[in-house]
Design a protein around this motif. Sequence first.
Motif, PDB file in Angstrom:
ATOM      1  N   UNK A   1       0.831  -1.203   0.000  1.00 24.92           N
ATOM      2  CA  UNK A   1       0.000   0.000   0.000  1.00 24.92           C
ATOM      3  C   UNK A   1       0.867   1.254   0.000  1.00 24.92           C
ATOM      4  N   UNK A   2       1.950   1.237   0.778  1.00 17.83           N
ATOM      5  CA  UNK A   2       2.856   2.382   0.801  1.00 17.83           C
ATOM      6  C   UNK A   2       3.523   2.591  -0.558  1.00 17.83           C
ATOM      7  N   UNK A   3       4.024   1.502  -1.142  1.00 21.12           N
ATOM      8  CA  UNK A   3       4.698   1.626  -2.432  1.00 21.12           C
ATOM      9  C   UNK A   3       3.768   2.222  -3.487  1.00 21.12           C
ATOM     10  N   UNK A   4       2.519   1.764  -3.480  1.00 22.33           N
ATOM     11  CA  UNK A   4       1.550   2.295  -4.443  1.00 22.33           C
ATOM     12  C   UNK A   4       1.264   3.774  -4.181  1.00 22.33           C
ATOM     13  N   UNK A   5       1.245   4.146  -2.917  1.00 23.50           N
ATOM     14  CA  UNK A   5       0.908   5.526  -2.572  1.00 23.50           C
ATOM     15  C   UNK A   5       2.072   6.468  -2.836  1.00 23.50           C
ATOM     16  N   UNK A   6       3.299   6.026  -2.589  1.00 25.28           N
ATOM     17  CA  UNK A   6       4.465   6.842  -2.953  1.00 25.28           C
ATOM     18  C   UNK A   6       4.441   7.134  -4.464  1.00 25.28           C
ATOM     19  N   UNK A   7       4.123   6.122  -5.254  1.00 22.09           N
ATOM     20  CA  UNK A   7       4.049   6.324  -6.703  1.00 22.09           C
ATOM     21  C   UNK A   7       2.905   7.270  -7.064  1.00 22.09           C
ATOM     22  N   UNK A   8       1.794   7.127  -6.375  1.00 18.14           N
ATOM     23  CA  UNK A   8       0.598   7.915  -6.686  1.00 18.14           C
ATOM     24  C   UNK A   8       0.827   9.411  -6.455  1.00 18.14           C
ATOM     25  N   UNK A   9       1.518   9.775  -5.386  1.00 17.84           N
ATOM     26  CA  UNK A   9       1.666  11.196  -5.071  1.00 17.84           C
ATOM     27  C   UNK A   9       2.628  11.896  -6.036  1.00 17.84           C
ATOM     28  N   UNK A  10       3.382  11.099  -6.806  1.00 18.99           N
ATOM     29  CA  UNK A  10       4.196  11.697  -7.851  1.00 18.99           C
ATOM     30  C   UNK A  10       3.439  11.915  -9.143  1.00 18.99           C
ATOM     31  N   UNK A  11       2.310  11.245  -9.266  1.00 18.94           N
ATOM     32  CA  UNK A  11       1.520  11.323 -10.499  1.00 18.94           C
ATOM     33  C   UNK A  11       0.305  12.242 -10.352  1.00 18.94           C
ATOM     34  N   UNK A  12      -0.321  12.207  -9.206  1.00 26.47           N
ATOM     35  CA  UNK A  12      -1.546  12.976  -8.976  1.00 26.47           C
ATOM     36  C   UNK A  12      -1.210  14.442  -8.693  1.00 26.47           C
ATOM     37  N   UNK A  13      -1.929  15.348  -9.334  1.00 28.45           N
ATOM     38  CA  UNK A  13      -1.681  16.766  -9.130  1.00 28.45           C
ATOM     39  C   UNK A  13      -2.881  17.441  -8.469  1.00 28.45           C
ATOM     40  N   UNK A  14      -2.556  18.427  -7.653  1.00 28.38           N
ATOM     41  CA  UNK A  14      -3.577  19.274  -7.026  1.00 28.38           C
ATOM     42  C   UNK A  14      -3.022  20.687  -6.938  1.00 28.38           C
ATOM     43  N   UNK A  15      -3.830  21.689  -7.299  1.00 29.53           N
ATOM     44  CA  UNK A  15      -3.404  23.090  -7.279  1.00 29.53           C
ATOM     45  C   UNK A  15      -2.147  23.310  -8.119  1.00 29.53           C
ATOM     46  N   UNK A  16      -2.065  22.536  -9.214  1.00 30.23           N
ATOM     47  CA  UNK A  16      -0.969  22.713 -10.144  1.00 30.23           C
ATOM     48  C   UNK A  16       0.335  22.053  -9.745  1.00 30.23           C
ATOM     49  N   UNK A  17       0.322  21.264  -8.676  1.00 29.47           N
ATOM     50  CA  UNK A  17       1.544  20.610  -8.205  1.00 29.47           C
ATOM     51  C   UNK A  17       1.273  19.124  -7.958  1.00 29.47           C
TER      52      UNK A  17
END
Length: 386
Positions: free
Chosen positions: A258-274
């Motif tokens: 779950x952590x590995x998937x989430x670390x990857x996700x926060x590099x792909x998902x954007x919010x407020x242009x970041x």
Amino acid sequence: MRPTIFDSDDLDALRALARRFAADHLAPGCRSREAAGAFDKDLVRRMGSLGLIAPELPEQFGGLGAGSIYSGAIIEEIARADFNVGYVNVLASLNGQILANFANADIKGHWLPRLIAGEVMIAIALTEPRGGSDAANLGLRMERSGGHYVINGEKTSISVADQAAGTVVFARTGRPEDGARGVSAIFVPMDLPGISTTRFTDLGQHAIGRGSIFFDNVKVPADHLLGEEGRGFVQVMQGFDFSRSLIGLQCLGTARQSLDETWAYIGERKAFGKPLGAFQGITHQLADFDTRVEAARLLSFNALWLKDNGLPHVAEAAMAKWWPPLIAYETIHACLLIHGHAAYSTELPFEQRLRDVLGLQIGDGTAHVMKNIIARERAGRAAVAA
């Protein structure tokens, strides 16, 4: 998994084999097994054919004669792909060890090779409706009658109750006032007349399943006794130190995925242009849980290392049972929230993982019981006795 001080070339190779099997064969069908509420028997047999079930058992029965750490490494990788299938490994190692240490030669020769090959599952029946965490307060009776023991009563909250081919059963042979010293253990094939099972509707762990086993004048050959009469609880319960450490790693394998998937996700998902990774409120939270998962993982492996080296590990095994499941639940919960509403649905695996790991904060010993064990080991039994 990252290498640790417990790794070796052989262990790394077995871990890599388990990782490939889990990714290729377990991960794709995880949801279908959840929906079916049962294990895929062909998959379990394939896992056994690769030497991934109970590798610590003797080679004469089909095991690898490896250390307990090998089982821990396998369970981590299996649970990354499917938490529920990881419990197949836990039960096989626990019950395989019990049979290897206490069963007669015929039972060992017949059941252990099939268990290691993934052809059968064996349950363990300790809990009763009135007992719960008070494991020695058993009401199930086992009376000697000639060449048999006759069993009457109910066991409840038994994992794989309706999927097991055999069960290690704890029953009272002495007086109630004898406590644990009046409890014996016996191996019971589940096809004997007089046995029936029920299945509960649980929040999680659907492929494993949990239910009651009823014994109505069930006649079991006397030579199926495990250990000595009246001492089965004291003797056989020692195996739980092994399974407690494995359960910790089972939960942590799911948390790590779950952590590995989430670390990857926060590099792909954007919010407020970041990217989400630009927000320290998220990255620091993940860093905190990553640290805790790594610490809990080493705690669990340390208990297995102590076992393999013949050193006391009762307290360490209890630590591995109460803390890692809690850390795993909190980690997966945080990962679910970071993924948002998609993870609240069945679209993503986090909701199932959360439900599944929660059950092991209850089953196989609650945190309160584990902390009592730790206190007893550290302060001495007399110091904590009421």
